[in-house]
Design a protein around this motif. Structure first.
Motif, PDB file in Angstrom:
ATOM      1  N   LEU A 376       0.829  -1.208   0.000  1.00 24.39           N
ATOM      2  CA  LEU A 376       0.000   0.000   0.000  1.00 24.39           C
ATOM      3  C   LEU A 376       0.858   1.249   0.000  1.00 24.39           C
ATOM      4  N   ASP A 377       0.290   2.321  -0.536  1.00 21.04           N
ATOM      5  CA  ASP A 377       0.905   3.640  -0.401  1.00 21.04           C
ATOM      6  C   ASP A 377       0.718   4.060   1.057  1.00 21.04           C
ATOM      7  N   SER A 378       1.816   4.293   1.766  1.00 24.58           N
ATOM      8  CA  SER A 378       1.726   4.542   3.210  1.00 24.58           C
ATOM      9  C   SER A 378       1.051   5.866   3.538  1.00 24.58           C
ATOM     10  N   GLU A 379       0.914   6.766   2.576  1.00 22.99           N
ATOM     11  CA  GLU A 379       0.238   8.038   2.826  1.00 22.99           C
ATOM     12  C   GLU A 379      -1.256   7.948   2.526  1.00 22.99           C
ATOM     13  N   THR A 380      -1.608   7.362   1.372  1.00 23.54           N
ATOM     14  CA  THR A 380      -3.025   7.282   0.996  1.00 23.54           C
ATOM     15  C   THR A 380      -3.685   6.012   1.509  1.00 23.54           C
ATOM     16  N   THR A 390       5.862  -0.027  -9.105  1.00 21.04           N
ATOM     17  CA  THR A 390       5.464   0.998  -8.142  1.00 21.04           C
ATOM     18  C   THR A 390       5.713   0.512  -6.721  1.00 21.04           C
ATOM     19  N   MET A 391       6.477   1.302  -5.964  1.00 20.76           N
ATOM     20  CA  MET A 391       6.869   0.883  -4.637  1.00 20.76           C
ATOM     21  C   MET A 391       5.896   1.384  -3.576  1.00 20.76           C
ATOM     22  N   GLY A 392       5.675   0.570  -2.581  1.00 16.60           N
ATOM     23  CA  GLY A 392       4.871   0.936  -1.426  1.00 16.60           C
ATOM     24  C   GLY A 392       5.363   0.166  -0.221  1.00 16.60           C
ATOM     25  N   GLU A 393       4.549   0.108   0.820  1.00 16.91           N
ATOM     26  CA  GLU A 393       4.929  -0.581   2.048  1.00 16.91           C
ATOM     27  C   GLU A 393       4.104  -1.852   2.213  1.00 16.91           C
ATOM     28  N   ILE A 394       4.763  -2.942   2.595  1.00 14.57           N
ATOM     29  CA  ILE A 394       4.037  -4.186   2.857  1.00 14.57           C
ATOM     30  C   ILE A 394       3.231  -4.022   4.143  1.00 14.57           C
ATOM     31  N   MET A 395       1.951  -4.354   4.054  1.00 16.33           N
ATOM     32  CA  MET A 395       1.078  -4.268   5.223  1.00 16.33           C
ATOM     33  C   MET A 395       0.247  -5.539   5.346  1.00 16.33           C
ATOM     34  N   PHE A 396      -0.070  -5.876   6.573  1.00 18.88           N
ATOM     35  CA  PHE A 396      -0.836  -7.079   6.872  1.00 18.88           C
ATOM     36  C   PHE A 396      -2.094  -6.724   7.656  1.00 18.88           C
ATOM     37  N   ARG A 397      -3.093  -7.588   7.530  1.00 18.15           N
ATOM     38  CA  ARG A 397      -4.227  -7.545   8.448  1.00 18.15           C
ATOM     39  C   ARG A 397      -4.821  -8.953   8.556  1.00 18.15           C
ATOM     40  N   GLY A 398      -5.344  -9.231   9.736  1.00 16.97           N
ATOM     41  CA  GLY A 398      -5.944 -10.539   9.935  1.00 16.97           C
ATOM     42  C   GLY A 398      -5.562 -11.139  11.271  1.00 16.97           C
ATOM     43  N   ASN A 399      -5.814 -12.428  11.405  1.00 11.47           N
ATOM     44  CA  ASN A 399      -5.591 -13.108  12.676  1.00 11.47           C
ATOM     45  C   ASN A 399      -4.124 -13.299  13.002  1.00 11.47           C
ATOM     46  N   ILE A 400      -3.279 -13.345  11.960  1.00 13.28           N
ATOM     47  CA  ILE A 400      -1.856 -13.567  12.203  1.00 13.28           C
ATOM     48  C   ILE A 400      -1.185 -12.207  12.351  1.00 13.28           C
ATOM     49  N   ALA A 401      -1.561 -11.512  13.396  1.00 14.85           N
ATOM     50  CA  ALA A 401      -0.973 -10.221  13.752  1.00 14.85           C
ATOM     51  C   ALA A 401      -1.037 -10.095  15.272  1.00 14.85           C
ATOM     52  N   MET A 402      -0.017  -9.501  15.821  1.00 13.16           N
ATOM     53  CA  MET A 402       0.099  -9.378  17.272  1.00 13.16           C
ATOM     54  C   MET A 402      -1.081  -8.639  17.898  1.00 13.16           C
ATOM     55  N   TRP A 420      -4.236  -1.420   9.264  1.00 14.16           N
ATOM     56  CA  TRP A 420      -3.271  -2.386   8.757  1.00 14.16           C
ATOM     57  C   TRP A 420      -2.036  -2.374   9.643  1.00 14.16           C
ATOM     58  N   PHE A 421      -1.338  -3.536   9.719  1.00 12.12           N
ATOM     59  CA  PHE A 421      -0.039  -3.547  10.373  1.00 12.12           C
ATOM     60  C   PHE A 421       1.016  -3.101   9.373  1.00 12.12           C
ATOM     61  N   HIS A 422       1.768  -2.064   9.756  1.00 14.61           N
ATOM     62  CA  HIS A 422       2.812  -1.498   8.888  1.00 14.61           C
ATOM     63  C   HIS A 422       4.137  -2.226   9.141  1.00 14.61           C
ATOM     64  N   SER A 423       4.649  -2.887   8.113  1.00 12.68           N
ATOM     65  CA  SER A 423       5.868  -3.679   8.284  1.00 12.68           C
ATOM     66  C   SER A 423       7.140  -2.840   8.248  1.00 12.68           C
ATOM     67  N   GLY A 424       7.096  -1.696   7.532  1.00 14.50           N
ATOM     68  CA  GLY A 424       8.307  -0.914   7.331  1.00 14.50           C
ATOM     69  C   GLY A 424       9.138  -1.393   6.152  1.00 14.50           C
ATOM     70  N   GLY A 433       0.119 -10.866  -8.308  1.00 11.10           N
ATOM     71  CA  GLY A 433      -0.171 -10.646  -6.892  1.00 11.10           C
ATOM     72  C   GLY A 433       0.993 -10.913  -5.967  1.00 11.10           C
ATOM     73  N   TYR A 434       2.098 -11.435  -6.475  1.00 10.82           N
ATOM     74  CA  TYR A 434       3.241 -11.758  -5.629  1.00 10.82           C
ATOM     75  C   TYR A 434       3.996 -10.488  -5.234  1.00 10.82           C
ATOM     76  N   ILE A 435       4.366 -10.440  -3.970  1.00 10.15           N
ATOM     77  CA  ILE A 435       5.061  -9.289  -3.402  1.00 10.15           C
ATOM     78  C   ILE A 435       6.563  -9.516  -3.480  1.00 10.15           C
ATOM     79  N   LYS A 436       7.291  -8.453  -3.762  1.00  8.07           N
ATOM     80  CA  LYS A 436       8.755  -8.519  -3.789  1.00  8.07           C
ATOM     81  C   LYS A 436       9.319  -7.330  -3.033  1.00  8.07           C
ATOM     82  N   ILE A 437      10.079  -7.609  -1.963  1.00  8.80           N
ATOM     83  CA  ILE A 437      10.701  -6.543  -1.186  1.00  8.80           C
ATOM     84  C   ILE A 437      11.777  -5.849  -2.007  1.00  8.80           C
TER      85      ILE A 437
END
Length: 548
Positions: A376-380, A390-402, A420-424, A433-437
């Motif tokens: 996701l775009d961390s600002e919008t 296009t670069m953005g920040e990996i974010m998670f949501r769901g049961n597998i989050a602290m 969302w959980f912001h990974s940094g 759909g595959y994510i690449k850091i």
């Protein structure tokens, strides 16, 4: 207006139970009581025996006044007491805090105080460090100290408590009537982040997350019943990526390992029929680069899971030559370890090694039971285009989050901003759909206004046949602001020069991305094998630049 589906259809004990991994060991002990559960030296312990010992541990903890939401810290290697603690501690209603055994006394003292530990279980190998940590505590609250004895290590340098682990367990009730948590949101574990800047943050796990990630591990790996799992991954690291609970769910075998050494790993695979193991890239690299004689007789088909950095082509090729099947996962402490997987497609098998490495280097797609993983775009807070650019920040949501960070509401609020959980971690998302850091936000090198991904440069360095490990950080530069500085650990016996490394990089990178400084030597690593870039940043300022 109330729906007909909400009328006279109550939630009761008959139709609802909180999700918890504690149910896994209960079922396995009932269904497969005589199956092997733990191997350690000459010890062979069944699931019935292990379940009884976990209940005894829980019973003794409660008799000692330790119960719901009390913290029990453990400083243990991958030995049977560590496996048992993952069940016995939460069975008592308490919260397991597995301490990183590589930490200094000051960090351990902070964690004991911050987590308000009521008890500490200590292996003899770490008695000296723990003694120093106890002397540094600020809290005056007394601690129940329990000393583990392990014949494979030898006697402890000193005794810290008034009881041994075996005596403590023996004093408990093997029929102890433990209960599931009243709420699956209850805490099950406390894990501290690395604390590379300031004090570490305490990441709180809940029973629901532990159970869902443990089952996701089964699904991502197609992990069969009675799998034989080798403990190369420290159980103090994100609770071993939840695999203590995963192995119990599969009625598998925990093959314990005090130290990660190539000979010990290959011996365990041969002698115990190991089918699965996990580790950081350095662990797999250790096996790939081991002498050929050490690998003789190792069966094909062992499944390995790698996280921490993308596996380079040389590692994938080396694993394939050994007949090992490598799966790449990605995650953070805050998401219970792995929460995405580079799910492979059969069609990839027909591609050349370079293309397979490129595809397998991606962090992939969400775990089965994770709700979402997106870039996701961390600002919008909107998804970036799935264009692989296009670069953005990996974010998670769901049961597998602290649940959040212990006693740190500000950090928790920031971590979950926008739902969302912001990974940094900065990344792109491909059309499939595959994510690449691309990099950590703090690891992007800005040179003359151009962004340089340290991961991109590291990928090139790993392609050099003499490179064992590599890391790239920013080096201050009067003209360009920052330039890439490469730290390189060579394979044993390699005679590669700085000029060789630079020439190699020039073949694969734009000129401004080529490292302006190359430093040879062993790279500083965490206990889980991750390269400590914060240490390298300290050194980069004094590294001598070269003319490229």
């Amino acid at each position: 207006m109330t729906s007909i589906y909400d009328q006279h259809l109550p939630r009761t004990e008959a139709n609802f139970a909180p999700l918890s991994p504690l149910g896994f060991i209960e079922r396995t002990a009932e269904v497969y009581p005589d199956r092997l559960a733990i191997v350690h030296g000459t010890l062979r312990q069944t699931w019935a025996q292990t379940y009884a010992r976990c209940r005894q541990l829980a019973s003794s903890l409660q008799r000692a006044g330790i119960g719901k939401n009390d913290t029990v810290a453990v400083m243990l290697p991958n030995t049977p007491p560590m496996v048992e603690a993952h069940f016995g501690v939460p069975m008592a209603g308490a919260v397991l805090n597995a301490l990183n055994t590589r930490l200094d006394p000051e960090a351990i003292a902070f964690m004991l105080d911050h987590g308000e530990a009521k008890a500490v279980i200590v292996d003899p190998e770490f008695a000296g460090v723990m003694a120093k940590a106890l002397a540094l505590r600020q809290s005056q609250t007394p601690l129940l100290l329990i000393d583990v004895e392990d014949a494979l290590y030898g006697p402890a340098s000193q005794k810290l408590g008034s009881t041994t682990y075996e005596a403590f367990v023996a004093g408990g009730d093997p029929q102890f009537a433990w209960e599931l948590p009243a709420d699956e949101w209850d805490a099950i574990a406390l894990n501290y982040t690395s604390g590379t800047t300031g004090n570490p943050k305490g990441v709180v796990y809940h029973h629901r997350g532990a159970a869902t990630n443990a089952i996701s591990n089964v699904l991502e790996w197609d992990m069969p019943k009675h799998a034989v799992y080798l403990w190369t991954l420290p159980m103090f690291h994100c609770n071993g990526w939840c695999f203590p609970w995963t192995v119990a769910a599969r009625a598998g075998v925990n093959v314990c390992l005090r130290r990660v050494e190539a000979q010990a790993i290959f011996d365990a695979i041969r002698h115990h029929g190991v089918t699965h193991y996990c580790g950081a890239p350095i662990v797999h690299g250790l096996l790939v680069n081991a002498p050929a004689a050490m690998k003789e007789g190792v069966p094909a088909g062992v499944k390995a899971m790698v996280a921490g950095a993308a596996p380079p082509a040389s590692m994938i090729e080396g694993m394939e030559k050994m007949g090992f099947d490598l799966t790449h996962v990605y995650g953070l402490t805050e998401v219970y370890g792995p929460a995405t997987v580079c799910a492979r497609h059969d069609a990839w098998n027909d591609l050349d090694i370079g293309e397979r490495a490129r595809l397998n280097a991606r962090q992939g797609v969400r775990y089965h039971l994770q709700r979402a993983a997106r870039v996701l775009d961390s600002e919008t807070m909107r998804p970036v285009p799935w264009d692989g650019e296009t670069m953005g920040e990996i974010m998670f949501r769901g049961n597998i989050a602290m649940k959040g960070y212990l006693k740190n509401p500000k950090a928790t609020e920031e971590a979950f901003a926008g739902g969302w959980f912001h990974s940094g971690d900065l990344a792109v998302q491909y059309p499939d759909g595959y994510i690449k850091i691309k990099d950590r936000s703090k690891d992007i090198i800005i040179s003359g206004g151009e962004n340089i991904s340290s991961i991109e440069v590291e990928d090139v360095l790993y392609r050099h046949p003499d490179v064992l490990a590599a890391a790239v950080v920013a080096k201050p530069d009067a003209k360009w602001g920052e330039t890439p500085c490469a730290f390189v650990e060579l394979k044993a016996g390699a005679q590669t020069t700085v000029e060789d490394i630079v020439a190699h990089c020039k073949k694969h990178l734009a000129g401004f991305k080529v490292p302006r400084a190359v430093v040879f030597g062993e790279l500083p690593k965490t206990s889980t094998g991750k390269i400590q870039k914060f240490e390298l940043r300290k050194q980069a300022g004094s590294a001598q630049a070269i003319d490229v």
